[in-house]
Design a protein around this motif. Structure first.
Motif, PDB file in Angstrom:
ATOM      1  N   LEU A   1       0.882  -1.098  -0.005  1.00 23.31           N
ATOM      2  CA  LEU A   1      -0.136   0.036  -0.101  1.00 23.31           C
ATOM      3  C   LEU A   1       1.063   1.215   0.093  1.00 23.31           C
ATOM      4  O   LEU A   1       1.067   2.094   1.053  1.00 23.31           O
ATOM      5  CB  LEU A   1      -0.768  -0.064   1.247  1.00 23.31           C
ATOM      6  CG  LEU A   1      -1.792  -1.301   1.278  1.00 23.31           C
ATOM      7  CD1 LEU A   1      -2.114  -1.584   2.913  1.00 23.31           C
ATOM      8  CD2 LEU A   1      -3.031  -0.898   0.624  1.00 23.31           C
ATOM      9  N   PRO A   2       1.457   1.649  -1.176  1.00 24.19           N
ATOM     10  CA  PRO A   2       2.349   2.477  -1.170  1.00 24.19           C
ATOM     11  C   PRO A   2       1.919   4.000  -0.546  1.00 24.19           C
ATOM     12  O   PRO A   2       2.729   4.726  -0.156  1.00 24.19           O
ATOM     13  CB  PRO A   2       2.553   2.723  -2.705  1.00 24.19           C
ATOM     14  CG  PRO A   2       2.127   1.565  -3.422  1.00 24.19           C
ATOM     15  CD  PRO A   2       1.171   0.993  -2.379  1.00 24.19           C
ATOM     16  N   ASN A   3       0.616   4.300  -0.612  1.00 27.94           N
ATOM     17  CA  ASN A   3       0.223   5.402  -0.081  1.00 27.94           C
ATOM     18  C   ASN A   3      -0.382   5.672   1.371  1.00 27.94           C
ATOM     19  O   ASN A   3      -0.894   6.659   1.826  1.00 27.94           O
ATOM     20  CB  ASN A   3      -0.806   6.073  -0.879  1.00 27.94           C
ATOM     21  CG  ASN A   3      -0.456   6.398  -2.412  1.00 27.94           C
ATOM     22  OD1 ASN A   3       0.788   6.863  -2.634  1.00 27.94           O
ATOM     23  ND2 ASN A   3      -1.220   5.775  -3.376  1.00 27.94           N
ATOM     24  N   VAL A   4      -0.123   4.560   1.968  1.00 26.62           N
ATOM     25  CA  VAL A   4      -0.850   4.460   3.198  1.00 26.62           C
ATOM     26  C   VAL A   4       0.082   4.988   4.169  1.00 26.62           C
ATOM     27  O   VAL A   4       1.357   5.334   3.990  1.00 26.62           O
ATOM     28  CB  VAL A   4      -0.864   2.986   3.890  1.00 26.62           C
ATOM     29  CG1 VAL A   4       0.469   2.122   4.185  1.00 26.62           C
ATOM     30  CG2 VAL A   4      -2.048   2.732   4.754  1.00 26.62           C
ATOM     31  N   TYR A   5      -0.197   5.805   5.456  1.00 26.04           N
ATOM     32  CA  TYR A   5       0.300   6.300   6.602  1.00 26.04           C
ATOM     33  C   TYR A   5       0.213   5.169   7.536  1.00 26.04           C
ATOM     34  O   TYR A   5      -0.807   4.735   7.711  1.00 26.04           O
ATOM     35  CB  TYR A   5      -0.370   7.647   6.868  1.00 26.04           C
ATOM     36  CG  TYR A   5      -0.325   8.723   6.034  1.00 26.04           C
ATOM     37  CD1 TYR A   5       0.725   9.406   5.734  1.00 26.04           C
ATOM     38  CD2 TYR A   5      -1.607   8.955   5.512  1.00 26.04           C
ATOM     39  CE1 TYR A   5       0.633  10.274   4.513  1.00 26.04           C
ATOM     40  CE2 TYR A   5      -1.722   9.818   4.143  1.00 26.04           C
ATOM     41  CZ  TYR A   5      -0.360  10.406   3.867  1.00 26.04           C
ATOM     42  OH  TYR A   5      -0.394  11.494   3.153  1.00 26.04           O
ATOM     43  N   ILE A   6       1.309   5.164   8.033  1.00 27.45           N
ATOM     44  CA  ILE A   6       1.420   4.005   9.441  1.00 27.45           C
ATOM     45  C   ILE A   6       1.750   4.792  10.668  1.00 27.45           C
ATOM     46  O   ILE A   6       3.161   5.542  10.752  1.00 27.45           O
ATOM     47  CB  ILE A   6       2.567   2.873   8.976  1.00 27.45           C
ATOM     48  CG1 ILE A   6       2.014   1.917   7.673  1.00 27.45           C
ATOM     49  CG2 ILE A   6       2.672   1.859  10.155  1.00 27.45           C
ATOM     50  CD1 ILE A   6       2.982   1.328   7.187  1.00 27.45           C
ATOM     51  N   ILE A   7       1.141   4.472  11.485  1.00 30.57           N
ATOM     52  CA  ILE A   7       1.429   5.034  12.846  1.00 30.57           C
ATOM     53  C   ILE A   7       1.863   3.773  13.728  1.00 30.57           C
ATOM     54  O   ILE A   7       1.010   2.761  13.914  1.00 30.57           O
ATOM     55  CB  ILE A   7       0.008   5.498  13.755  1.00 30.57           C
ATOM     56  CG1 ILE A   7      -0.421   6.891  12.723  1.00 30.57           C
ATOM     57  CG2 ILE A   7       0.269   6.162  15.130  1.00 30.57           C
ATOM     58  CD1 ILE A   7      -1.408   7.752  12.942  1.00 30.57           C
ATOM     59  N   MET A   8       3.168   3.980  14.659  1.00 26.49           N
ATOM     60  CA  MET A   8       3.363   2.918  15.286  1.00 26.49           C
ATOM     61  C   MET A   8       2.991   3.128  16.568  1.00 26.49           C
ATOM     62  O   MET A   8       2.925   4.327  17.279  1.00 26.49           O
ATOM     63  CB  MET A   8       5.043   2.848  15.222  1.00 26.49           C
ATOM     64  CG  MET A   8       5.644   2.848  13.983  1.00 26.49           C
ATOM     65  SD  MET A   8       5.360   1.666  13.164  1.00 26.49           S
ATOM     66  CE  MET A   8       5.867   0.210  13.852  1.00 26.49           C
ATOM     67  N   LEU A   9       2.754   2.036  17.313  1.00 27.97           N
ATOM     68  CA  LEU A   9       2.278   1.873  18.915  1.00 27.97           C
ATOM     69  C   LEU A   9       3.243   0.989  19.512  1.00 27.97           C
ATOM     70  O   LEU A   9       3.534  -0.420  18.834  1.00 27.97           O
ATOM     71  CB  LEU A   9       0.744   1.230  19.046  1.00 27.97           C
ATOM     72  CG  LEU A   9      -0.364   2.202  18.747  1.00 27.97           C
ATOM     73  CD1 LEU A   9      -1.538   1.058  19.450  1.00 27.97           C
ATOM     74  CD2 LEU A   9      -0.166   3.446  19.757  1.00 27.97           C
TER      75      LEU A   9
END
Length: 210
Positions: A78-86
């Motif tokens: 998913l090249p455009n996805v934003y990922i927030i780490m927890l």
């Protein structure tokens, strides 16, 4: 262009309470929709492209593939996805690995859910939200290169040289003899491929070694 308002969220988190808590709160107290929630990357990987999320909330400590290893794989799918780490952990190395692998935000698990909802909005607008404790660590590590060829002692000596101290003063300050300082300086020159104090300081500063 991501639709800011109706963003689709996927949660990948093995702790059921946290997963269900975020799921409920995002669905009920924000304009965003949780399209799916998974206990691991391995459970998510077959379906996540169909979920087509705008933002993924990703735990680092996952069973099977860790969040850090999952990051580049998710970015590929998913090249455009934003990922927030927890995460529970916020060691410098883990934070930097996550950011280097394409994470957009980074939060410790004690973060109130309202902050996570805010973070979703922020990444959608191109921001890089983090818990304050995390950003402090990032800033500190950016000031020092993690992959310095110099040992701690050599770095210390080069910092003192950069402050204008001569070998005698450095020897006194570090409780070592002048010959030892000379040996260290020689090693610094060899490692940085320079022949003078000024060049050594220059190279070290450019590469954030000091």
């Amino acid at each position: 262009m991501h639709n800011q308002e109706a963003a689709r969220i996927v949660i990948i988190e093995d702790d059921k309470t946290i997963r269900e808590g975020y799921h409920y709160l995002i669905d009920n107290t924000s304009p965003y929709t949780v399209v799916n929630a998974y206990p691991s990357f391995d459970a998510a990987k077959l379906k996540i492209t169909k979920d087509n999320p705008d933002v993924i909330i990703l735990d680092i400590q996952l069973p099977g593939t860790s969040g850090i290893d999952a990051l580049p794989l998710l970015k590929k799918m998913l090249p455009n996805v934003y990922i927030i780490m927890l995460t529970v952990y916020e060691t410098e190395k883990i934070i930097l690995d996550a950011l280097a692998n394409g994470a957009s935000g980074y939060f410790t698990k004690n973060t109130p859910s309202a902050k996570i909802i805010e973070a979703i909005k922020e990444v959608m607008h191109g921001g890089g939200p983090m818990s304050p404790d995390v950003s402090k660590k990032v800033i500190m590590s950016l000031q020092k290169n993690q992959h310095s060829p110099l040992t701690k002692r050599e770095t210390q000596i080069l910092e003192l040289i950069a402050e204008g101290k001569d070998r005698g003063q450095i020897a006194t300050q570090l409780f070592i003899d002048v010959e030892t300082v000379k040996t260290h300086v020689k090693n610094i020159y060899i490692k940085l491929d320079v022949n003078s104090k000024a060049d050594a300081i220059n190279v070290a500063r450019t590469n954030k070694l000091i």
